[in-house]
Design an enzyme around this catalytic site. Structure first.
Site, PDB file in Angstrom:
ATOM      1  N   ASP A  10       0.873  -1.161   0.000  1.00  0.00           N
ATOM      2  CA  ASP A  10       0.000   0.000   0.000  1.00  0.00           C
ATOM      3  C   ASP A  10       0.929   1.236   0.000  1.00  0.00           C
ATOM      4  O   ASP A  10       2.108   1.122   0.335  1.00  0.00           O
ATOM      5  CB  ASP A  10      -0.853  -0.070   1.271  1.00  0.00           C
ATOM      6  CG  ASP A  10      -1.662   1.165   1.506  1.00  0.00           C
ATOM      7  OD1 ASP A  10      -2.372   1.593   0.583  1.00  0.00           O
ATOM      8  OD2 ASP A  10      -1.593   1.720   2.626  1.00  0.00           O
ATOM      9  N   LEU A  11       0.406   2.379  -0.371  1.00  0.00           N
ATOM     10  CA  LEU A  11       1.271   3.576  -0.422  1.00  0.00           C
ATOM     11  C   LEU A  11       1.138   4.407   0.856  1.00  0.00           C
ATOM     12  O   LEU A  11       2.056   4.490   1.669  1.00  0.00           O
ATOM     13  CB  LEU A  11       0.907   4.428  -1.651  1.00  0.00           C
ATOM     14  CG  LEU A  11       1.672   5.742  -1.795  1.00  0.00           C
ATOM     15  CD1 LEU A  11       3.148   5.515  -2.027  1.00  0.00           C
ATOM     16  CD2 LEU A  11       1.100   6.570  -2.954  1.00  0.00           C
ATOM     17  N   ASP A  12      -0.051   4.987   1.008  1.00  0.00           N
ATOM     18  CA  ASP A  12      -0.266   5.928   2.097  1.00  0.00           C
ATOM     19  C   ASP A  12      -0.232   5.213   3.449  1.00  0.00           C
ATOM     20  O   ASP A  12      -1.023   4.315   3.698  1.00  0.00           O
ATOM     21  CB  ASP A  12      -1.633   6.589   1.878  1.00  0.00           C
ATOM     22  CG  ASP A  12      -2.059   7.446   3.043  1.00  0.00           C
ATOM     23  OD1 ASP A  12      -1.187   8.048   3.665  1.00  0.00           O
ATOM     24  OD2 ASP A  12      -3.265   7.500   3.316  1.00  0.00           O
ATOM     25  N   THR A  18       1.530  10.050   3.617  1.00  0.00           N
ATOM     26  CA  THR A  18       0.715  11.056   2.928  1.00  0.00           C
ATOM     27  C   THR A  18      -0.600  11.291   3.666  1.00  0.00           C
ATOM     28  O   THR A  18      -1.302  12.268   3.374  1.00  0.00           O
ATOM     29  CB  THR A  18       0.422  10.634   1.473  1.00  0.00           C
ATOM     30  OG1 THR A  18       0.159   9.233   1.463  1.00  0.00           O
ATOM     31  CG2 THR A  18       1.572  10.927   0.561  1.00  0.00           C
ATOM     32  N   LYS A  46      -8.810   6.378   5.684  1.00  0.00           N
ATOM     33  CA  LYS A  46      -7.591   5.711   5.224  1.00  0.00           C
ATOM     34  C   LYS A  46      -7.901   4.523   4.317  1.00  0.00           C
ATOM     35  O   LYS A  46      -8.697   3.656   4.690  1.00  0.00           O
ATOM     36  CB  LYS A  46      -6.741   5.281   6.423  1.00  0.00           C
ATOM     37  CG  LYS A  46      -6.103   6.476   7.117  1.00  0.00           C
ATOM     38  CD  LYS A  46      -5.126   6.049   8.188  1.00  0.00           C
ATOM     39  CE  LYS A  46      -4.484   7.287   8.815  1.00  0.00           C
ATOM     40  NZ  LYS A  46      -3.640   6.935   9.949  1.00  0.00           N
ATOM     41  N   SER A 115      -2.375   0.965  -4.519  1.00  0.00           N
ATOM     42  CA  SER A 115      -2.920   2.084  -3.742  1.00  0.00           C
ATOM     43  C   SER A 115      -4.289   2.493  -4.259  1.00  0.00           C
ATOM     44  O   SER A 115      -4.549   2.427  -5.458  1.00  0.00           O
ATOM     45  CB  SER A 115      -1.947   3.270  -3.864  1.00  0.00           C
ATOM     46  OG  SER A 115      -2.538   4.441  -3.353  1.00  0.00           O
ATOM     47  N   ALA A 116      -5.119   2.965  -3.340  1.00  0.00           N
ATOM     48  CA  ALA A 116      -6.429   3.502  -3.724  1.00  0.00           C
ATOM     49  C   ALA A 116      -6.288   4.896  -4.336  1.00  0.00           C
ATOM     50  O   ALA A 116      -7.226   5.414  -4.936  1.00  0.00           O
ATOM     51  CB  ALA A 116      -7.328   3.576  -2.498  1.00  0.00           C
ATOM     52  N   LYS A 146     -10.797  -0.535  -2.101  1.00  0.00           N
ATOM     53  CA  LYS A 146     -10.678  -1.347  -0.900  1.00  0.00           C
ATOM     54  C   LYS A 146     -11.880  -1.026   0.010  1.00  0.00           C
ATOM     55  O   LYS A 146     -12.258   0.134   0.083  1.00  0.00           O
ATOM     56  CB  LYS A 146      -9.369  -1.000  -0.164  1.00  0.00           C
ATOM     57  CG  LYS A 146      -8.104  -1.202  -0.997  1.00  0.00           C
ATOM     58  CD  LYS A 146      -6.904  -0.563  -0.297  1.00  0.00           C
ATOM     59  CE  LYS A 146      -5.665  -0.599  -1.181  1.00  0.00           C
ATOM     60  NZ  LYS A 146      -4.508   0.105  -0.604  1.00  0.00           N
ATOM     61  N   GLU A 170      -0.022  -3.437   4.613  1.00  0.00           N
ATOM     62  CA  GLU A 170      -1.173  -2.517   4.677  1.00  0.00           C
ATOM     63  C   GLU A 170      -1.309  -1.856   6.041  1.00  0.00           C
ATOM     64  O   GLU A 170      -1.023  -2.490   7.051  1.00  0.00           O
ATOM     65  CB  GLU A 170      -2.467  -3.300   4.433  1.00  0.00           C
ATOM     66  CG  GLU A 170      -3.157  -3.044   3.132  1.00  0.00           C
ATOM     67  CD  GLU A 170      -3.686  -1.645   2.901  1.00  0.00           C
ATOM     68  OE1 GLU A 170      -3.768  -0.851   3.837  1.00  0.00           O
ATOM     69  OE2 GLU A 170      -4.011  -1.342   1.744  1.00  0.00           O
ATOM     70  N   ASP A 171      -1.777  -0.613   6.056  1.00  0.00           N
ATOM     71  CA  ASP A 171      -1.954   0.083   7.338  1.00  0.00           C
ATOM     72  C   ASP A 171      -3.419   0.348   7.673  1.00  0.00           C
ATOM     73  O   ASP A 171      -3.695   0.849   8.765  1.00  0.00           O
ATOM     74  CB  ASP A 171      -1.206   1.422   7.324  1.00  0.00           C
ATOM     75  CG  ASP A 171      -1.892   2.435   6.433  1.00  0.00           C
ATOM     76  OD1 ASP A 171      -2.246   2.067   5.298  1.00  0.00           O
ATOM     77  OD2 ASP A 171      -2.095   3.580   6.876  1.00  0.00           O
TER      78      ASP A 171
HETATM   79  P1  B16 Z   1      -6.665  10.200  -3.802  1.00  0.00           P
HETATM   80  P2  B16 Z   1      -3.675   4.147  -0.047  1.00  0.00           P
HETATM   81  C1  B16 Z   1      -5.536   6.067  -0.118  1.00  0.00           C
HETATM   82  O1  B16 Z   1      -4.232   5.633  -0.374  1.00  0.00           O
HETATM   83  C2  B16 Z   1      -5.586   6.909   1.130  1.00  0.00           C
HETATM   84  O2  B16 Z   1      -5.267   6.109   2.263  1.00  0.00           O
HETATM   85  C3  B16 Z   1      -6.957   7.486   1.322  1.00  0.00           C
HETATM   86  O3  B16 Z   1      -7.005   8.289   2.484  1.00  0.00           O
HETATM   87  C4  B16 Z   1      -7.321   8.297   0.087  1.00  0.00           C
HETATM   88  O4  B16 Z   1      -8.629   8.847   0.204  1.00  0.00           O
HETATM   89  C5  B16 Z   1      -7.241   7.380  -1.136  1.00  0.00           C
HETATM   90  O5  B16 Z   1      -5.934   6.853  -1.240  1.00  0.00           O
HETATM   91  C6  B16 Z   1      -7.577   8.126  -2.425  1.00  0.00           C
HETATM   92  O6  B16 Z   1      -6.576   9.069  -2.633  1.00  0.00           O
HETATM   93  O7  B16 Z   1      -7.667  11.219  -3.348  1.00  0.00           O
HETATM   94  O8  B16 Z   1      -5.248  10.719  -3.858  1.00  0.00           O
HETATM   95  O9  B16 Z   1      -7.077   9.500  -5.062  1.00  0.00           O
HETATM   96  O10 B16 Z   1      -3.655   4.022   1.460  1.00  0.00           O
HETATM   97  O11 B16 Z   1      -4.601   3.140  -0.701  1.00  0.00           O
HETATM   98  O12 B16 Z   1      -2.303   4.170  -0.655  1.00  0.00           O
HETATM   99 MG    MG Z   2      -2.782   3.091   3.437  1.00  0.00          MG
END
Ligand code: B16
Ligand code: MG
Length: 225
Positions: A10-12, A18, A46, A115-116, A146, A170-171
């Site tokens: 996962d990224l964030d 982030t 998240k 990542s989402a 997710k 994953e967090d």
């Molecule tokens: P964006 P991850 C997710 O990243 C974030 O945890 C989540 O808070 C955010 O709303 C989502 O990406 C969408 O991000 O607005 O930049 O498209 O944890 O899946 O890496």
């Molecule tokens: Mg995350």
């Protein structure tokens, strides 16, 4: 017994924090509705896609947003977020991540980002992290976010590795649920007080984490690396 050929991150909250920039941008938007958006509120966001976050925000603030307005508000939040991440520095990559993924790659493991976020490529570019991933799957590639397993299944497919041979990091609860639905082993990243249900093992982060020790703790002996 599992043998692991691929490692999916996962990224964030796993590679880089982030989450604090998402938090600041959501807080700024919520303030426009007189709502004091807290870090606790942010936990619910998240791993959740941007538009799904808008739906949660509507409930939190007691508002109803028409589709068009929802898109405009989400765009505003995203512009602030992009402004914040544009100032990120390389030292914001979470401690030990580069060493850990380098160890995996030297050992012959395949790597992917799942990542989402629709801004994942921007973050990777800013932090010069693209070189560490064989595949990148993000919010632009999937229709279901997710806890749906789509993002992890697509990562496995692109890596050409069977899902049961993937280990996910994953967090967020939504991400743990997604990885389990994808039939993958998952390392929950978070401090001991963070409750992530269903993770096969919990680790506070990558600092000092040794691949072979981790796999041994997961009872993975037949390792394809
Ligand atoms: P964006 P991850 C997710 O990243 C974030 O945890 C989540 O808070 C955010 O709303 C989502 O990406 C969408 O991000 O607005 O930049 O498209 O944890 O899946 O890496
Ligand atoms: Mg995350």
């Amino acid at each position: 017994m599992y043998d692991i050929e691929a490692y999916i991150f996962d990224l964030d909250g796993v590679v880089v924090n982030t989450a604090k920039y998402h938090y600041l941008a959501w807080k700024r938007l919520a303030a426009e509705f007189g709502y004091d958006f807290t870090e606790e509120d942010n936990e619910q966001f998240k791993g959740v896609s941007r538009m799904a976050c808008m739906d949660i925000l509507a409930v939190m603030t007691g508002r109803y947003f028409k589709d068009e307005e929802k898109i405009q508000l989400a765009d505003r939040k995203n512009n602030w977020y992009i402004e914040y991440i544009g100032k990120m520095q390389k030292d914001e990559v979470l401690p030990g991540f580069v060493d850990f993924i380098t160890e995996i790659r030297i050992a012959g493991g395949r790597t992917a980002l799942a990542s989402a976020s629709k801004n994942a490529a921007l973050v990777l570019e800013r932090l010069e992290l693209g070189q560490y991933f064989d595949q990148v799957v993000d919010g632009n590639d999937v229709q279901k976010s997710k806890p749906d397993p789509q993002v992890f299944l697509l990562a496995a497919k692109r890596l050409e590795v069977e899902e049961q041979k993937c280990l996910v990091f994953e967090d967020a609860q939504a991400g743990i649920d997604a990885a389990k639905s994808a039939n993958m082993l998952v390392v929950g990243i978070g401090k001991p007080d963070i409750q992530l249900k269903g993770a096969d093992i919990m680790k506070p982060g990558f600092d000092g984490l040794v691949l072979y020790q981790l796999l041994r703790e997961l009872n993975i002996t037949d390792v394809a690396v």
